[in-house]
Design a protein around this motif. Structure first.
Motif, PDB file in Angstrom:
ATOM      1  N   UNK B  27       0.845  -1.208   0.000  1.00 55.53           N
ATOM      2  CA  UNK B  27       0.000   0.000   0.000  1.00 55.53           C
ATOM      3  C   UNK B  27       0.874   1.250   0.000  1.00 55.53           C
ATOM      4  N   UNK B  28       1.911   1.221   0.833  1.00 54.61           N
ATOM      5  CA  UNK B  28       2.799   2.385   0.926  1.00 54.61           C
ATOM      6  C   UNK B  28       3.485   2.636  -0.413  1.00 54.61           C
ATOM      7  N   UNK B  29       3.949   1.556  -1.047  1.00 52.01           N
ATOM      8  CA  UNK B  29       4.623   1.707  -2.345  1.00 52.01           C
ATOM      9  C   UNK B  29       3.657   2.240  -3.403  1.00 52.01           C
ATOM     10  N   UNK B  30       2.419   1.696  -3.393  1.00 50.62           N
ATOM     11  CA  UNK B  30       1.426   2.123  -4.378  1.00 50.62           C
ATOM     12  C   UNK B  30       1.068   3.592  -4.177  1.00 50.62           C
ATOM     13  N   UNK B  31       0.937   3.976  -2.906  1.00 50.14           N
ATOM     14  CA  UNK B  31       0.594   5.368  -2.593  1.00 50.14           C
ATOM     15  C   UNK B  31       1.705   6.311  -3.078  1.00 50.14           C
ATOM     16  N   UNK B  32       2.954   5.927  -2.801  1.00 50.75           N
ATOM     17  CA  UNK B  32       4.088   6.760  -3.248  1.00 50.75           C
ATOM     18  C   UNK B  32       4.142   6.838  -4.770  1.00 50.75           C
ATOM     19  N   UNK B  33       3.910   5.703  -5.419  1.00 51.05           N
ATOM     20  CA  UNK B  33       3.914   5.692  -6.896  1.00 51.05           C
ATOM     21  C   UNK B  33       2.810   6.590  -7.437  1.00 51.05           C
ATOM     22  N   UNK B  34       1.640   6.537  -6.784  1.00 50.51           N
ATOM     23  CA  UNK B  34       0.505   7.356  -7.238  1.00 50.51           C
ATOM     24  C   UNK B  34       0.836   8.839  -7.090  1.00 50.51           C
ATOM     25  N   UNK B  35       1.441   9.202  -5.938  1.00 46.71           N
ATOM     26  CA  UNK B  35       1.796  10.619  -5.710  1.00 46.71           C
ATOM     27  C   UNK B  35       2.767  11.120  -6.785  1.00 46.71           C
ATOM     28  N   UNK B  36       3.622  10.246  -7.241  1.00 43.47           N
ATOM     29  CA  UNK B  36       4.625  10.646  -8.237  1.00 43.47           C
ATOM     30  C   UNK B  36       4.088  10.568  -9.662  1.00 43.47           C
ATOM     31  N   UNK B  37       2.862  10.075  -9.806  1.00 44.21           N
ATOM     32  CA  UNK B  37       2.368   9.835 -11.172  1.00 44.21           C
ATOM     33  C   UNK B  37       1.607  11.042 -11.723  1.00 44.21           C
ATOM     34  N   UNK B  38       1.510  11.059 -13.048  1.00 40.76           N
ATOM     35  CA  UNK B  38       0.848  12.186 -13.713  1.00 40.76           C
ATOM     36  C   UNK B  38      -0.664  12.138 -13.511  1.00 40.76           C
ATOM     37  N   UNK B  39      -1.235  10.906 -13.444  1.00 37.50           N
ATOM     38  CA  UNK B  39      -2.697  10.828 -13.328  1.00 37.50           C
ATOM     39  C   UNK B  39      -3.176  11.442 -12.032  1.00 37.50           C
ATOM     40  N   UNK B  40      -2.394  11.243 -10.953  1.00 37.09           N
ATOM     41  CA  UNK B  40      -2.792  11.780  -9.662  1.00 37.09           C
ATOM     42  C   UNK B  40      -2.803  13.313  -9.721  1.00 37.09           C
ATOM     43  N   UNK B  41      -1.750  13.862 -10.284  1.00 33.15           N
ATOM     44  CA  UNK B  41      -1.633  15.316 -10.391  1.00 33.15           C
ATOM     45  C   UNK B  41      -2.758  15.890 -11.252  1.00 33.15           C
ATOM     46  N   UNK B  42      -2.989  15.229 -12.387  1.00 30.29           N
ATOM     47  CA  UNK B  42      -3.999  15.707 -13.341  1.00 30.29           C
ATOM     48  C   UNK B  42      -5.408  15.667 -12.733  1.00 30.29           C
ATOM     49  N   UNK B  43      -5.743  14.527 -12.141  1.00 31.49           N
ATOM     50  CA  UNK B  43      -7.065  14.375 -11.530  1.00 31.49           C
ATOM     51  C   UNK B  43      -7.257  15.371 -10.384  1.00 31.49           C
ATOM     52  N   UNK B  44      -6.206  15.543  -9.570  1.00 27.26           N
ATOM     53  CA  UNK B  44      -6.321  16.440  -8.412  1.00 27.26           C
ATOM     54  C   UNK B  44      -6.546  17.873  -8.889  1.00 27.26           C
ATOM     55  N   UNK B  45      -5.760  18.295  -9.862  1.00 29.16           N
ATOM     56  CA  UNK B  45      -5.908  19.664 -10.379  1.00 29.16           C
ATOM     57  C   UNK B  45      -7.293  19.826 -11.008  1.00 29.16           C
ATOM     58  N   UNK B  46      -7.699  18.861 -11.839  1.00 30.49           N
ATOM     59  CA  UNK B  46      -8.990  18.970 -12.523  1.00 30.49           C
ATOM     60  C   UNK B  46     -10.130  19.013 -11.514  1.00 30.49           C
ATOM     61  N   UNK B  47     -10.075  18.128 -10.523  1.00 30.43           N
ATOM     62  CA  UNK B  47     -11.168  18.082  -9.548  1.00 30.43           C
ATOM     63  C   UNK B  47     -11.204  19.357  -8.706  1.00 30.43           C
ATOM     64  N   UNK B  48     -10.040  19.848  -8.329  1.00 30.92           N
ATOM     65  CA  UNK B  48      -9.980  21.072  -7.508  1.00 30.92           C
ATOM     66  C   UNK B  48     -10.528  22.264  -8.293  1.00 30.92           C
ATOM     67  N   UNK B  49     -10.100  22.407  -9.529  1.00 30.26           N
ATOM     68  CA  UNK B  49     -10.564  23.531 -10.361  1.00 30.26           C
ATOM     69  C   UNK B  49     -12.081  23.463 -10.534  1.00 30.26           C
ATOM     70  N   UNK B  50     -12.582  22.266 -10.820  1.00 29.85           N
ATOM     71  CA  UNK B  50     -14.029  22.117 -11.029  1.00 29.85           C
ATOM     72  C   UNK B  50     -14.801  22.381  -9.738  1.00 29.85           C
ATOM     73  N   UNK B  51     -14.298  21.873  -8.604  1.00 27.95           N
ATOM     74  CA  UNK B  51     -14.997  22.064  -7.329  1.00 27.95           C
ATOM     75  C   UNK B  51     -15.065  23.546  -6.974  1.00 27.95           C
ATOM     76  N   UNK B  52     -13.947  24.244  -7.142  1.00 30.02           N
ATOM     77  CA  UNK B  52     -13.928  25.687  -6.843  1.00 30.02           C
ATOM     78  C   UNK B  52     -14.837  26.430  -7.841  1.00 30.02           C
ATOM     79  N   UNK B  53     -14.791  26.028  -9.095  1.00 30.82           N
ATOM     80  CA  UNK B  53     -15.629  26.660 -10.121  1.00 30.82           C
ATOM     81  C   UNK B  53     -17.106  26.493  -9.813  1.00 30.82           C
ATOM     82  N   UNK B  54     -17.504  25.287  -9.421  1.00 30.66           N
ATOM     83  CA  UNK B  54     -18.920  25.031  -9.114  1.00 30.66           C
ATOM     84  C   UNK B  54     -19.352  25.842  -7.894  1.00 30.66           C
TER      85      UNK B  54
END
Lengths: 293, 293
Positions: B27-54
């Protein structure tokens, strides 16, 4: 250390491994020799318990099917080519595997040092050369100082220098009393490292022998590749084995290890069986070590 | 070693990581890999922008300017979450095992002293933590701006929305992991995950509408079918949590409110919990029984 009884693995209609049984005592060294597709890799995977198969296998007395993770705690595994996340840094990868085996962080550093990779901890796995990747795989395999090391063609992707380093490390491990099981295509490696050879063909155990019997010469041998029609390759391999040659099919022809002054012998053997040889290529000299005597 | 099969007893097993220890390390390895991955960054930015926009736009819809309160923002976010969160979780889950299999890293991991269950549950847990963190960042930024502009009115509904969204993400992640276990290639798994997303978001609603007309379904049958869809359960649970009656959903909602009363939130939450656990349990069983890597 290893007890295999009736190991059989089918992939659909193809029987990749068929009724293979053997034993390997502690401190012994066993080579798996055979063509590509002979079932060596599948047998190794069955012994590790990573694929399901029929028959029984135990490592150090621990049943692989029922208690796979405990059995694998006794094994250090070195694949043909290290497959690990390319983005991972070498130090972090080692720490992950050390923690997975419940080992202290210091053990990861020691293991890296043992294979000459100290100082490379910040490098990413994708930036390592083929030889360094194999040394990393060896470092992971040696982390917990396991009594059994299983290697699946560990030098097949390495150049001569890389091969030499790996063989040297394995010789040290063998001297230290480790049990070795490895698949290889190189006669010199088998002679240097193994005291027994299992010759496999089409999933079956064809012969249980010694390197000295398989290569009864101490003269340098040459690997010769014979190009045949696809349909005759299996018959040719059988005919050459019956004539006492060590043979393997590698997808680009049929490789035979022969004494330097007897290169025509396999061609004559095949001619007697009316199997046509389209072309011949002399690959490389292989010095059979003294151990073969 | 004797020639007979002698197996070690449980007390003599070599050390392998405990079940929970192994899961935690993966779990720890997967979590670290996710934090370093592009999908995590992209989803987080997209969701944050949309949530603030709404949250900004939800008040402008009624003729005011600036930010809405928590309750109105929660209602505004509902449809956005139903579209975005399942897509995030399904695709993340779909890549988990199929990706390791395609890269060839799965074999190497399974050759370590761990079980398939540890690998799968560890990866699920690590991805779940990463997903929830990603959502919390989006919700957190939105909540911080709302609290700054409007105070804490309706914060309870908003917290409930966050909790139910996390549960929806876990449910969709379970489905994604199940798809991943049954797929040999990442592209196939991702395609199947997108089809599942399309089915849950659009096709099931259309099917329910068509079915209710064609088969003249009764309200209790329509409610039963609707609550079997995790997205509909999520939607109804959020509406109920905002102290609103399900009457807004028409006769089916009115039936559910009147029949189940105070038990309605529990029923809807149980549906989500079932979606979070049953596909995961199926994935564990299928992965453990799979004969190959």
């Amino acid at each position: 250390m290893i007890l295999a009884s009736g190991i059989t693995k089918r992939f659909g209609r193809t029987e990749a491994v068929s009724e293979v049984s053997f034993q390997l005592g502690a401190g012994g060294s066993l080579a798996l020799w055979g063509s590509n597709g002979a079932g060596k890799t599948t047998l190794i995977r069955c012994l590790l318990g990573v694929i399901r198969c029929r028959g029984r296998a135990s490592i150090g007395g621990v049943d692989v099917r029922r208690h796979g993770r405990h059995a694998r705690a006794l094994v250090g595994y070195v694949p043909q080519e290290l497959a690990f996340h390319d983005d991972a840094r070498l130090g972090a990868a080692m720490m992950f595997f050390a923690r997975l085996r419940g080992l202290p962080a210091g053990r990861a550093a020691e293991s890296l040092d043992a294979v000459g990779l100290s100082g490379h901890e910040r490098k990413r796995v994708r930036d390592l050369s083929g030889g360094m990747k194999q040394r990393l795989a060896l470092a992971v395999a040696l982390l917990s100082d396991p009594p059994l090391i299983i290697l699946d063609e560990p030098t097949s992707n390495l150049d001569a220098a890389g091969r030499g380093e790996v063989v040297e490390t394995l010789l040290r491990l063998r001297s230290a009393g480790k049990t070795l099981l490895f698949a290889s295509h190189r006669p010199d490696e088998v002679v240097s490292l193994a005291d027994r050879v299992l010759v496999m063909e089409r999933g079956r155990l064809f012969r249980d022998t010694t390197p000295g019997e398989l290569w009864p010469t101490t003269k340098p041998v040459q690997l010769v590749r014979l190009y045949l029609t696809m349909a005759s390759e299996a018959d040719a391999a059988e005919a050459l084995r019956e004539a006492g040659h060590a043979v393997h099919l590698n997808g680009h022809g049929l490789c035979v290890a022969v004494a330097r002054d007897r290169k025509a012998e396999p061609i004559a053997t095949l001619a007697r069986r009316r199997i046509e040889v389209r072309d011949i290529e002399v690959l490389e000299d292989v010095q059979i070590p003294e151990a073969a005597r | 070693m004797s020639t007979a099969h002698a197996h070690a007893g449980p007390d003599t097993f070599p050390a392998a990581p405990s079940l929970l220890g192994g899961i935690g390390r993966f779990a720890l390895r997967e979590f670290r890999d996710a934090l370093a991955s592009k999908w995590f960054l992209l989803y987080t930015i997209a969701f944050t922008v949309l949530a603030v926009g709404v949250s900004f736009l939800s008040l402008s819809g009624i003729g005011s300017h600036g930010f809405a309160g928590f309750g109105r923002t929660a209602a505004g976010l509902l449809n956005l979450i139903m579209l975005v969160v399942p897509l995030m979780a399904l695709t993340a889950g779909a890549g988990s095992i199929a990706g390791e299999r395609e890269r060839g890293t799965l074999l190497y991991l399974l050759a370590q002293p761990v079980s398939r269950t540890q690998v799968l549950l560890g990866k699920y847990l690590g991805l779940a933590i990463a997903l929830v963190c990603s959502l919390c960042i989006g919700f957190g930024v939105s909540a911080g701006m709302l609290a700054w502009r409007t105070g804490g009115v309706g914060v309870g509904s908003y917290a409930m929305l966050v909790g139910l969204t996390a549960l929806l993400a876990l449910a969709m992640l379970s489905v994604g992991v199940l798809i991943s276990v049954t797929s040999r290639r990442t592209a196939v798994a991702t395609g199947a995950a997108l089809f599942a997303w399309l089915t849950l978001v659009f096709l099931s609603d259309l099917g329910l509408m068509a079915g209710s007309v064609l088969f003249k379904l009764r309200v209790q049958e329509i409610f039963g079918l609707a609550s079997a869809n995790p997205l509909q359960s999520f939607k109804m649970a959020v509406i109920v949590s905002m102290n609103a009656s399900l009457d807004v959903l028409g006769p089916v909602g009115a039936y559910a409110s009147h029949t189940l009363g105070g038990a309605l939130p529990l029923v809807l939450t149980a549906s989500l919990v079932t979606w979070a656990t049953v596909p995961l349990a199926a994935a564990v069983v299928l992965f453990a029984r799979r004969g190959s890597v």
